[in-house]
Design a protein around this motif. Sequence first.
Motif, PDB file in Angstrom:
ATOM      1  N   LYS A 109      -8.283  -5.432  -2.128  1.00 39.87           N
ATOM      2  CA  LYS A 109      -8.832  -4.482  -1.162  1.00 39.87           C
ATOM      3  C   LYS A 109      -7.715  -3.837  -0.343  1.00 39.87           C
ATOM      4  CE  LYS A 109     -12.528  -3.966   2.226  1.00 39.87           C
ATOM      5  NZ  LYS A 109     -13.663  -4.640   2.912  1.00 39.87           N
TER       6      LYS A 109
ATOM      7  N   GLN B 122       0.829  -1.207   0.000  1.00 44.07           N
ATOM      8  CA  GLN B 122       0.000   0.000   0.000  1.00 44.07           C
ATOM      9  C   GLN B 122       0.861   1.254   0.000  1.00 44.07           C
ATOM     10  OE1 GLN B 122      -3.658   0.420   1.985  1.00 44.07           O
ATOM     11  NE2 GLN B 122      -3.843  -1.720   2.587  1.00 44.07           N
TER      12      GLN B 122
ATOM     13  N   ARG C 133      -6.117   3.239  -8.272  1.00 44.97           N
ATOM     14  CA  ARG C 133      -6.967   2.899  -7.139  1.00 44.97           C
ATOM     15  C   ARG C 133      -8.318   3.594  -7.229  1.00 44.97           C
ATOM     16  NH1 ARG C 133      -2.817   4.945  -2.752  1.00 44.97           N
ATOM     17  NH2 ARG C 133      -2.801   6.573  -4.346  1.00 44.97           N
ATOM     18  N   SER C 134      -9.292   3.046  -6.509  1.00 44.26           N
ATOM     19  CA  SER C 134     -10.621   3.640  -6.539  1.00 44.26           C
ATOM     20  C   SER C 134     -11.331   3.445  -5.202  1.00 44.26           C
ATOM     21  CB  SER C 134     -11.470   3.026  -7.659  1.00 44.26           C
ATOM     22  OG  SER C 134     -12.724   3.660  -7.737  1.00 44.26           O
ATOM     23  N   TYR C 135     -11.952   4.517  -4.747  1.00 46.59           N
ATOM     24  CA  TYR C 135     -12.780   4.490  -3.538  1.00 46.59           C
ATOM     25  C   TYR C 135     -14.240   4.556  -3.970  1.00 46.59           C
ATOM     26  CZ  TYR C 135     -14.421   5.641   1.164  1.00 46.59           C
ATOM     27  OH  TYR C 135     -15.056   5.616   2.377  1.00 46.59           O
TER      28      TYR C 135
ATOM     29  N   HIS D  20      -6.041   8.838  -2.068  1.00 45.97           N
ATOM     30  CA  HIS D  20      -6.064   8.072  -0.823  1.00 45.97           C
ATOM     31  C   HIS D  20      -7.033   8.736   0.163  1.00 45.97           C
ATOM     32  CE1 HIS D  20      -4.823   6.141   2.888  1.00 45.97           C
ATOM     33  NE2 HIS D  20      -4.133   5.270   2.174  1.00 45.97           N
ATOM     34  N   PRO D  21      -7.892   7.943   0.829  1.00 45.07           N
ATOM     35  CA  PRO D  21      -8.875   8.518   1.759  1.00 45.07           C
ATOM     36  C   PRO D  21      -8.266   9.452   2.811  1.00 45.07           C
ATOM     37  CG  PRO D  21      -9.356   6.217   1.384  1.00 45.07           C
ATOM     38  CD  PRO D  21      -8.050   6.485   0.687  1.00 45.07           C
TER      39      PRO D  21
ATOM     40  N   SER E 132     -12.193   9.793  -5.943  1.00 43.38           N
ATOM     41  CA  SER E 132     -12.089   8.357  -5.644  1.00 43.38           C
ATOM     42  C   SER E 132     -10.688   7.812  -5.878  1.00 43.38           C
ATOM     43  CB  SER E 132     -13.081   7.570  -6.500  1.00 43.38           C
ATOM     44  OG  SER E 132     -12.851   7.819  -7.881  1.00 43.38           O
TER      45      SER E 132
ATOM     46  N   ASN F 205     -13.991   0.063   1.459  1.00 44.41           N
ATOM     47  CA  ASN F 205     -14.484   0.717   0.240  1.00 44.41           C
ATOM     48  C   ASN F 205     -13.362   1.263  -0.654  1.00 44.41           C
ATOM     49  OD1 ASN F 205     -17.026   0.239   1.347  1.00 44.41           O
ATOM     50  ND2 ASN F 205     -17.185   2.296   2.215  1.00 44.41           N
ATOM     51  N   PHE F 206     -12.148   0.808  -0.469  1.00 46.76           N
ATOM     52  CA  PHE F 206     -10.987   1.316  -1.205  1.00 46.76           C
ATOM     53  C   PHE F 206     -10.233   0.140  -1.811  1.00 46.76           C
ATOM     54  CE2 PHE F 206      -6.736   3.767  -0.950  1.00 46.76           C
ATOM     55  CZ  PHE F 206      -7.009   4.455  -2.126  1.00 46.76           C
ATOM     56  N   TYR F 207      -9.997   0.184  -3.155  1.00 45.66           N
ATOM     57  CA  TYR F 207      -9.458  -0.957  -3.873  1.00 45.66           C
ATOM     58  C   TYR F 207      -8.377  -0.519  -4.861  1.00 45.66           C
ATOM     59  CZ  TYR F 207     -13.688  -3.290  -2.170  1.00 45.66           C
ATOM     60  OH  TYR F 207     -14.677  -3.802  -1.378  1.00 45.66           O
TER      61      TYR F 207
END
Length: 277
Positions: free
Chosen positions: A210, A41, A223-225, A169-170, A166, A214-216
């Motif tokens: 994953k 990550q 990447r996509s949220y 990164h969150p 998305s 909700n983040f992949y």
Amino acid sequence: MASSDEKSWSQHSSASQRLLSEDEQAKLEHQNSRIVSDFKQTKLEREAQKHWDVFYKRNTTKFFKDRHWTSREFEDLCGSEQKGLKTLLEVGCGVGNFLFPLLEDNSSLYIYACDFSPRAVQFVKENSLYDESRCKAFQCDLTSDDLLAYVTPSAVDVVTMIFVLSAIHPDKMLQSLLNIRKVLAPSGCILFRDYGLHDFAMIRFSPGSKLDENFYVRQDGTRSYFFSREKLTELFNEAGFETEKCDYILRETINKKEGVCVPRVFVQGKFTIRKRE
């Protein structure tokens, strides 16, 4: 992905999220059996720009279709000349699929357009429709103060965020919104559309994709949220915005040849700077 003549669409807005079947719920639970390691990550975050640059190197300008639907979906872009809309900032402009159709539709509009990928920005500048008297494209990291090097504070009437938050990164989403807020006029707004919770693309990820809730990560490293309405409004509220509208857009993509129906979920909203009490 099916070609355009293999697809038909149905669409409606909804205040509630799409309900999952038992099979879909089992697939989501199975994703938890193997989470991407912290080491990988960290590497994905460090190399995020490289992965998007490779994406555009491989797909050039042919992956996304021109987004002629944006003026239809966002009332604030319709008749913008009459509404006094003069300056727009598109964050995550890609290769210009939103930028150039909007410039053609709005003769008095000036657009700032930025993207994380230098290669995407170069494609924009190489487009025959690119005219710096009407638009300015530049590379930008939304999580930093890059925007202020190109856009004057409080100078933008509308910011569009179409499938861009998305990809961040969150942990850095809030800072991105705070940076965008700096260039938005007090009376301006953000028009938003992105992937919604329980979208088909979210369900189909396999274990090992994953990153977090909700983040992949996709196979190409991008990447996509996937947003819930609650998460999105909470995020904008924390950044100092009011939520004027925030809905799920539920769609069905139908492959006529194979008879397969694919449920798509997007979140669409309009956010304005909160007035001081």
